[in-house]
Each structure stands twice: as structure tokens, then as C-alpha cells.
Design a protein around this motif. Sequence first.
Motif, short mmCIF file in Angstrom:
data_model
loop_
_atom_site.label_atom_id
_atom_site.label_comp_id
_atom_site.label_asym_id
_atom_site.label_seq_id
_atom_site.Cartn_x
_atom_site.Cartn_y
_atom_site.Cartn_z
N ILE A 162 68.20 52.62 -7.01
CA ILE A 162 67.80 51.34 -7.59
C ILE A 162 66.92 51.59 -8.80
N LEU A 163 67.31 51.04 -9.93
CA LEU A 163 66.56 51.21 -11.17
C LEU A 163 65.40 50.22 -11.24
N TYR A 207 59.52 41.38 -12.38
CA TYR A 207 60.10 42.72 -12.36
C TYR A 207 59.39 43.68 -11.42
N LEU A 208 60.22 44.44 -10.71
CA LEU A 208 59.76 45.52 -9.84
C LEU A 208 60.54 46.76 -10.24
N VAL A 209 59.84 47.83 -10.68
CA VAL A 209 60.56 48.99 -11.22
C VAL A 209 60.40 50.22 -10.34
N ASN A 210 61.39 51.09 -10.43
CA ASN A 210 61.33 52.40 -9.79
C ASN A 210 60.59 53.34 -10.73
N LEU A 211 59.44 53.81 -10.33
CA LEU A 211 58.59 54.64 -11.20
C LEU A 211 59.27 55.94 -11.61
N ASN A 212 60.22 56.41 -10.80
CA ASN A 212 60.91 57.65 -11.14
C ASN A 212 61.69 57.55 -12.45
N VAL A 214 60.87 55.48 -15.17
CA VAL A 214 60.09 55.04 -16.32
C VAL A 214 59.93 56.22 -17.27
N THR A 215 60.36 56.08 -18.51
CA THR A 215 60.27 57.18 -19.46
C THR A 215 59.19 56.98 -20.51
N ARG A 216 58.76 55.72 -20.72
CA ARG A 216 57.78 55.46 -21.79
C ARG A 216 57.06 54.15 -21.52
N PHE A 217 55.78 54.10 -21.89
CA PHE A 217 55.01 52.87 -21.80
C PHE A 217 54.39 52.58 -23.16
N ASN A 218 54.71 51.43 -23.72
CA ASN A 218 54.19 51.05 -25.02
C ASN A 218 53.14 49.96 -24.82
N LYS A 219 51.88 50.27 -25.13
CA LYS A 219 50.82 49.30 -24.90
C LYS A 219 50.27 48.71 -26.20
N THR A 220 51.01 48.92 -27.30
CA THR A 220 50.62 48.28 -28.56
C THR A 220 51.42 47.00 -28.73
N ASN A 221 50.77 45.96 -29.22
CA ASN A 221 51.40 44.64 -29.36
C ASN A 221 51.92 44.17 -27.99
N GLU A 222 53.24 44.21 -27.80
CA GLU A 222 53.79 43.83 -26.50
C GLU A 222 53.64 45.01 -25.53
N LEU A 223 53.38 44.68 -24.28
CA LEU A 223 53.33 45.71 -23.25
C LEU A 223 54.73 45.88 -22.69
N LEU A 224 55.31 47.07 -22.91
CA LEU A 224 56.69 47.31 -22.51
C LEU A 224 56.84 48.67 -21.84
N VAL A 225 57.70 48.73 -20.85
CA VAL A 225 58.10 50.02 -20.29
C VAL A 225 59.56 50.26 -20.67
N GLU A 226 59.87 51.51 -20.96
CA GLU A 226 61.26 51.89 -21.23
C GLU A 226 61.76 52.70 -20.06
N LEU A 227 62.98 52.39 -19.61
CA LEU A 227 63.58 53.09 -18.48
C LEU A 227 64.58 54.12 -18.97
N GLY A 230 67.50 53.25 -21.19
CA GLY A 230 67.23 52.65 -22.49
C GLY A 230 66.75 51.22 -22.44
N GLU A 231 66.81 50.58 -21.27
CA GLU A 231 66.34 49.20 -21.17
C GLU A 231 64.82 49.15 -21.26
N THR A 232 64.30 48.06 -21.80
CA THR A 232 62.86 47.84 -21.83
C THR A 232 62.53 46.58 -21.03
N LEU A 233 61.41 46.63 -20.31
CA LEU A 233 60.96 45.51 -19.49
C LEU A 233 59.50 45.21 -19.81
N PRO A 234 59.12 43.94 -19.73
CA PRO A 234 57.73 43.59 -20.04
C PRO A 234 56.78 43.93 -18.90
N VAL A 235 55.56 44.26 -19.27
CA VAL A 235 54.47 44.47 -18.31
C VAL A 235 53.45 43.36 -18.56
#
Length: 251
Positions: A162-163, A207-212, A214-227, A230-235
Motif C-alpha cells: 500500500i502506497l 491522507y495516510l502514507v506509507n513512510l517506506n 516517502v522520498t522527499r519532503f518540501n517544507k518551503t511554501n507548500e508542505l508536500l511529500v513526494e512518493l 513521483g506523486e506529491t501529497l500535501p502535509v
Amino acid sequence: MIRTIIIDDEYNAREFLEKLLTRYFPDKFLILDKCESVDEAIVSIEKYNPELVFLDVQMPNKNGFQLFKELNKVQFEVIFTTAHSEFAIDAIKCSALDYLLKPINYIDLLETIKKYDDKQNKASQEEKLRLLLENIDTGGSEFNRIALPTENGFELLKTNSILYCEADSNYCKIVCLDGRNLVLSKTLKYIEELLPSSIFQRIHKSYLVNLNYVTRFNKTNELLVELCNGETLPVSVRKKEDFINAIIQKK
């Protein structure tokens, strides 16, 4: 060799394309059949199960697009061949790999074959990655599956297949590594309680994500995680600290 079928109502066009493929790409294509109509092609496809189909657009009785309406499954790549560039848009809508304008020349054919090879190589690498990630140790549990309630019973999934999970009112969408999406008549909170909290982290009310994965967390401007796909989800701001702490502990 690439298992291939050529579909074109014109005899000379079928023969010319076969000669191009065998002359410039020796030992790369296995021409399983050459068909002159959609009806003949359907029989051939079901018989030979090709990997690649060259499909003419304009044919009498049924055009090339009709093929997709009459097949139960399309498990091959499609390259349209046409004398009219305006058909390119329709080809794209049918998710064709590419299209070739007639008369077909070697340069265009070479580019199209390169697209096919690139796509196959990418799919192979993604499958290897999926298998690797799916078999990551999830904490020593021998039974690392989740029973998801369906209308007819349960569907068992490896938790690490599960992603992420996404809330949609009183429904929940389960997005899997293999590309499948399962929609359940359960809330995200219900699914969250079934999954191991050491692996799955709530990053947003939806959203509930599988931490395994998660490849990137962007905390500038919008808070986003990249899986990893290649998908990005908001935090959400409220979940930011919990997410960061979970990632640190995971390391």
C-alpha cells in the motif's frame, strides 16, 4: 524478439512495413501475423497475444479505433500508421505509444522504436523497484497483511504493497504500488486503525502514507511529500511535526 502484428487494409503497406522492420531491425521483431481488417486482427490478437501492434487508422468497414471497442483487454503497445496527421489526437486519446505518418520512413520508425524500448526498460525497472519495496521488512511480523472489507468479503493485501490511503467522505481509496486503486465504503480513520502505526503516518486529514515510500519532503511554501512513484501529497500544518518526528524515528 518483440512479438508483433501489422494491421493494414493495403497489401503493399503491410509488406513495406515488414520489410522496414526486418531490414533495419534484424532479429528484433517477430512478425506473428499481417491482417487486413479489424475483424481479422481481433482473431489474430486473441490467438497470438502480441506485445506490439502497428495499426492503420483508415480501413473500410471498421477503422483502427474500432479495434479497442471490440477487444476485452488491450495488453499490447499500439503504434498507429496513418496518412493524415489529424488522427494523431485520436491516437493519443487511445493511449497509443506513438503514430507514424505514411509513407513511413526509417528516421521516424527509429524514433518510435526507441520510444517503445525506453518504455519497456522503464517498466522493467519499476517492476524491480516495486518487488524490492514490497518485500522490505515491515517489523518482523510473519503475517504482514491487512484484510480489507469488500461487498463480498475481504481482500488481503500486504501492508507494504500500500502506497497511501486517501479519504473521500465516507469512502477511502487505497492506492497500491502496482497501480491498483481500491475504493472501500469505510472511513480513512477506520483503515488507519487497521494499519501498523510504525509504518503509516497521517499527514493530512485526507491522507495516510506509507513512510517506506516517502522520498522527499518540501517544507518551503507548500508542505508536500513526494512518493517513490513521483506523486506529491500535501502535509497539513497540524501534522507537520508528527510527520517529521515519524520520519526521524524511522531512520
